[in-house]
Scaffold this motif. Structure first.
Motif, PDB file in Angstrom:
ATOM      1  N   PRO A  33       0.813  -1.209   0.000  1.00  0.00           N
ATOM      2  CA  PRO A  33       0.000   0.000   0.000  1.00  0.00           C
ATOM      3  C   PRO A  33       0.845   1.257   0.000  1.00  0.00           C
ATOM      4  N   ALA A  34       2.178   1.110  -0.100  1.00  0.00           N
ATOM      5  CA  ALA A  34       3.062   2.264   0.056  1.00  0.00           C
ATOM      6  C   ALA A  34       2.825   3.329  -0.996  1.00  0.00           C
ATOM      7  N   LEU A  35       2.419   2.904  -2.214  1.00  0.00           N
ATOM      8  CA  LEU A  35       2.192   3.882  -3.270  1.00  0.00           C
ATOM      9  C   LEU A  35       1.086   4.853  -2.896  1.00  0.00           C
ATOM     10  N   GLY A  66      14.444   2.408   2.452  1.00  0.00           N
ATOM     11  CA  GLY A  66      13.473   3.417   2.044  1.00  0.00           C
ATOM     12  C   GLY A  66      13.443   4.604   2.986  1.00  0.00           C
ATOM     13  N   VAL A  67      14.616   5.039   3.445  1.00  0.00           N
ATOM     14  CA  VAL A  67      14.703   6.107   4.439  1.00  0.00           C
ATOM     15  C   VAL A  67      14.253   7.446   3.853  1.00  0.00           C
ATOM     16  N   PHE A  68      13.668   8.283   4.697  1.00  0.00           N
ATOM     17  CA  PHE A  68      13.306   9.631   4.269  1.00  0.00           C
ATOM     18  C   PHE A  68      13.117  10.530   5.481  1.00  0.00           C
ATOM     19  N   THR A 100       9.639   5.704  -5.983  1.00  0.00           N
ATOM     20  CA  THR A 100       8.771   6.863  -6.162  1.00  0.00           C
ATOM     21  C   THR A 100       8.009   7.210  -4.894  1.00  0.00           C
ATOM     22  N   VAL A 101       8.178   6.434  -3.834  1.00  0.00           N
ATOM     23  CA  VAL A 101       7.493   6.696  -2.572  1.00  0.00           C
ATOM     24  C   VAL A 101       8.380   7.526  -1.652  1.00  0.00           C
ATOM     25  N   THR A 102       9.598   7.073  -1.442  1.00  0.00           N
ATOM     26  CA  THR A 102      10.568   7.826  -0.650  1.00  0.00           C
ATOM     27  C   THR A 102      11.725   8.203  -1.566  1.00  0.00           C
ATOM     28  N   PRO A 103      11.906   9.477  -1.856  1.00  0.00           N
ATOM     29  CA  PRO A 103      12.837   9.915  -2.907  1.00  0.00           C
ATOM     30  C   PRO A 103      14.284   9.485  -2.662  1.00  0.00           C
ATOM     31  N   PRO A 155       8.834  -3.231  -9.547  1.00  0.00           N
ATOM     32  CA  PRO A 155       7.890  -2.151  -9.855  1.00  0.00           C
ATOM     33  C   PRO A 155       6.535  -2.409  -9.182  1.00  0.00           C
ATOM     34  N   PRO A 156       5.645  -1.412  -9.083  1.00  0.00           N
ATOM     35  CA  PRO A 156       5.803  -0.118  -9.738  1.00  0.00           C
ATOM     36  C   PRO A 156       6.549   0.919  -8.920  1.00  0.00           C
ATOM     37  N   GLU A 157       6.620   0.753  -7.588  1.00  0.00           N
ATOM     38  CA  GLU A 157       7.190   1.852  -6.809  1.00  0.00           C
ATOM     39  C   GLU A 157       8.626   1.608  -6.358  1.00  0.00           C
TER      40      GLU A 157
END
Length: 311
Positions: free
Chosen positions: A7-9, A176-178, A239-242, A267-269
């Motif tokens: 569900p991250a997208l 996926g750090v941000f 594309t979720v966490t730049p 993919p996709p994210e």
């Protein structure tokens, strides 16, 4: 092997909606209702039951009861505490990090206040306190043994800022750090095709960043981590966490560090690399084994004991 949809997208979609409709950072970044609906429509395989997980209950600093899953085998030494992202159930977190199991250390998986059956309302201000409660449990239950924090997505903020306050952590894994305070600006920049709406969206973007608790100011937390080894795992096409933000945090991290770029596309994210990238899994296990010291030898009748902690 079943594929667990991420569900991250929805983080990006939720951000856009909140920017348009208004709302605070917790509304953008925490979605326990999505986690529950995902479990209802696409249940995660219950490996906790298969592997004999023990239910662990703790109270956070607000007095709310939280539940975690402890998976351990005889002879394990050291504990890896694990948490995940903005719309993730505890069972799905365990399934995603299942490659950690059976490697000579315990795994303690938890979700935050307001998720699963945990008491309280989901809110960014509780994240560090929730993580601290499970950290305290591990220290009390297994005194003198090392602890690593493995975090994905939103949990990386809690991991970094908890670690900056807990010198006893042996290491931290950050996939996926941000920076929660800056992610709204980064997501708005990705929506360049909405440029005509920027005058409308910009004030909400500022508001979302402003409502992130100061204790989750990741860039400040990073500056305090001079002795804790860190492993960064991030896909350039996330594309979720730049990716750019992850590189900036990595470069600012003053302590021992390494960076893994996943090779297997997902993919996709490209945000959940452990799903299919065995190389990333292997690098993570090597890092954890390196920072978790082996159990001290226990002598009985002059002979060294074998078993606990030996690999």
């Amino acid at each position: 092997m079943p594929h667990i949809k991420s569900p991250a997208l929805r983080l990006g979609i939720s951000l856009l909606l909140v920017l348009i409709l208004g709302g605070c950072s917790s509304d953008v970044m925490l979605h326990p209702e999505i986690a529950r609906s995902m479990e209802a429509s696409n249940p995660t395989p219950r490996i906790a039951e298969r592997d004999g997980a023990k239910m662990v209950r703790v109270r956070n600093e607000r007095g709310n009861m939280l539940e975690g899953l402890l998976l351990a085998q005889e002879g394990d030494y050291g504990t890896v505490i694990v948490s995940d992202g903005n719309a993730t159930s505890r069972e799905r977190t365990l399934y995603y990090f299942r490659f950690l199991l059976g490697n000579g250390f315990r795994v303690l998986v938890f979700s935050f206040q307001g998720f699963d059956a945990n008491e309280g309302e989901a809110h960014l201000s509780s994240l560090i306190g929730d993580a601290r409660a499970f950290y305290a449990y591990a220290r009390q239950a297994f005194p003198g043994e090392p602890i690593v924090y493995a975090a994905h997505s939103l949990s990386t903020a809690a991991a970094l800022c908890l670690t900056s306050r807990q010198a006893e952590l042996a290491g931290v894994v950050l996939e996926g750090v941000f920076d929660p305070k800056g992610v709204a600006y980064a997501k708005l920049a990705q929506l360049w095709y909405l440029f005509p709406l920027y005058p409308l969206l910009a004030p909400y973007t500022i508001f979302v960043g402003w409502t992130v608790p100061d204790e989750l100011a990741v860039k400040e937390c990073v500056g305090n981590l001079r002795n804790t080894p860190a492993l960064f795992v991030h896909h350039p096409q996330d594309t979720v966490t730049p990716y750019r933000g992850a590189i900036e945090l990595y470069e600012a991290y003053p302590g021992p560090k390494s960076f893994v770029i996943p090779k297997e596309p997902h993919p996709p994210e490209y945000h959940m690399n452990y799903t299919s990238d065995e190389a990333a899994q292997g690098e993570t296990l090597r890092f954890i084994r390196r920072v978790l010291p082996k159990a001290p030898a226990i002598q009985q009748d002059g002979a060294p004991a074998l078993g606990a902690g030996t690999r």
